[in-house]
Scaffold this active site. Structure first.
Site, mmCIF file in Angstrom:
data_model
loop_
_atom_site.group_PDB
_atom_site.id
_atom_site.type_symbol
_atom_site.label_atom_id
_atom_site.label_comp_id
_atom_site.label_asym_id
_atom_site.label_seq_id
_atom_site.Cartn_x
_atom_site.Cartn_y
_atom_site.Cartn_z
ATOM 1 N N GLY A 124 -8.638 1.238 24.829
ATOM 2 C CA GLY A 124 -7.678 0.694 24.341
ATOM 3 C C GLY A 124 -6.218 0.617 25.396
ATOM 4 O O GLY A 124 -6.289 0.477 26.469
ATOM 5 N N GLN A 139 -13.240 13.506 27.964
ATOM 6 C CA GLN A 139 -12.853 13.418 29.105
ATOM 7 C C GLN A 139 -11.649 13.497 29.760
ATOM 8 O O GLN A 139 -11.385 13.475 30.900
ATOM 9 C CB GLN A 139 -13.245 11.889 29.555
ATOM 10 C CG GLN A 139 -12.197 10.703 29.152
ATOM 11 C CD GLN A 139 -12.720 9.277 29.193
ATOM 12 O OE1 GLN A 139 -13.843 8.983 28.546
ATOM 13 N NE2 GLN A 139 -12.144 8.659 30.110
ATOM 14 N N ARG A 174 -1.749 3.173 31.672
ATOM 15 C CA ARG A 174 -0.897 4.059 32.111
ATOM 16 C C ARG A 174 0.578 3.530 32.642
ATOM 17 O O ARG A 174 1.497 4.259 32.429
ATOM 18 C CB ARG A 174 -1.118 5.243 33.001
ATOM 19 C CG ARG A 174 -2.325 5.739 32.370
ATOM 20 C CD ARG A 174 -3.143 6.933 33.517
ATOM 21 N NE ARG A 174 -4.381 7.355 33.104
ATOM 22 C CZ ARG A 174 -4.544 8.329 32.424
ATOM 23 N NH1 ARG A 174 -3.235 9.213 31.951
ATOM 24 N NH2 ARG A 174 -5.642 8.876 31.998
ATOM 25 N N GLY A 207 -6.152 -6.978 32.843
ATOM 26 C CA GLY A 207 -7.035 -6.327 33.467
ATOM 27 C C GLY A 207 -8.335 -6.192 32.417
ATOM 28 O O GLY A 207 -9.525 -6.695 32.605
ATOM 29 N N HIS A 208 -8.082 -5.602 31.151
ATOM 30 C CA HIS A 208 -9.299 -5.639 30.340
ATOM 31 C C HIS A 208 -9.523 -6.976 29.745
ATOM 32 O O HIS A 208 -10.857 -7.240 29.793
ATOM 33 C CB HIS A 208 -8.892 -5.013 28.980
ATOM 34 C CG HIS A 208 -8.358 -3.438 29.177
ATOM 35 N ND1 HIS A 208 -7.376 -2.955 28.972
ATOM 36 C CD2 HIS A 208 -9.342 -2.449 29.462
ATOM 37 C CE1 HIS A 208 -7.326 -1.461 29.254
ATOM 38 N NE2 HIS A 208 -8.640 -1.342 29.559
#
Length: 285
Positions: free
Chosen positions: A31, A61, A188, A36-37
């Site tokens: 999400g 993770q 991020r 980029g996604h």
């Protein structure tokens, strides 16, 4: 585009696509989607008839509970972004309880490629990645799955997992998408303060300079030292590691001639935000 939250409904939608003879693509994400996604999803839509995008912040993770707590969660915006900009067919957005009705105790052994870099600094991280990606592969059984090359080591791990588990899935690595200033697009980045965002592109600029000016004039170890000292000398930046490795085995090299495929992989804190990036020094023709 449909939003699905249960494994049962997901399998039903994929089965219906299969019944029509459609090929299936999967784009796993956590999400907080960005351009980029979108590049991954658009490529999947170009190459597959039916595309599933998973949106799931996978707890197994994260070895740092604070990192899990602060990871951006923007599902409504993610759905809108996909609906307006791609031809994806399904968003799979399950709860943790749906994916892990019981604790996943599986342990994966990837050997040396998982013991360096992120594997060394984030114990258990790749085991968690393998847990969730293998589950998604079993839920969807895609023909192709798409991952960004920014997570260079993760991509190598997933390819090995596919081979080890005999998944009949083609793993497609997609180029890093960058802003005009060179910073790799990342979820991020939203956590960066304004002054940190202005500094973050220096990471990639330093790596590029190491290719243009330092390669072959220095040994790999000397380049690592130069990159690390350069970035650590800038306020708000602190290198966790910089490694120059064989691009296939991910093992450190001592000389530029040790392999035909050389990649530099970095993790650098910008303020409190942990950013990763990489650069290719050379690749065989």
């Amino acid at each position: 585009m449909d939003t699905i939250t249960t494994i049962r409904d997901l399998k039903s939608a994929v089965s219906a696509a299969r019944a029509k003879g459609q090929t299936v693509g999967l784009v796993p994400t956590m999400g907080a989607l960005h351009i980029g996604h979108l590049s991954l999803v658009k490529r999947a839509c170009e190459e597959c008839d039916f595309v599933v995008v998973s949106v799931f912040v996978n707890p197994t993770q994260f070895n740092n509970p604070e990192d899990l707590r602060t990871y951006p969660r923007t599902l409504d915006a993610d759905i809108a972004l996909l609906s307006e900009n791609t031809g994806a067919n399904v968003v799979f957005a399950p709860t943790v309880e749906e994916v892990y009705p019981e604790p996943d105790t599986r342990q994966f052994a990837f050997g040396p490629i998982a013991e360096v870099m992120e594997g060394e600094h984030r114990p258990g991280h790749f085991n968690g990645v393998a847990q969730i990606v293998s589950k998604l592969f079993m839920f969807v059984e895609p023909d192709k799955a798409y991952f960004g090359e920014k997570d260079f080591q993760q991509l190598a791990i997933i390819r090995k997992m596919v081979k080890d588990m005999d998944f009949k899935i083609q793993i497609v690595g997609c180029p890093i998408v960058r802003y005009m200033d060179g910073l790799a697009v990342s979820s991020r980045n939203a956590l960066l303060q304004e002054d940190e965002r202005a500094i973050a592109p220096i990471i990639q600029a330093t790596l590029r300079r190491s290719v243009e000016e330092m390669q072959y004039k220095m040994t790999p170890a000397e380049v690592i030292s130069w990159v690390t000292k350069t970035l650590n000398g800038i306020e708000h930046l602190e290198v966790e590691y910089y490694s120059i490795v064989d691009g296939l085995t991910l093992q450190p090299i001592e000389n530029w001639g040790d392999t035909e495929y050389v990649v530099g992989c970095i993790t650098c804190y910008c303020g409190k935000v942990r950013l990763i990036d990489n650069i290719t020094y050379k690749v065989s023709e």
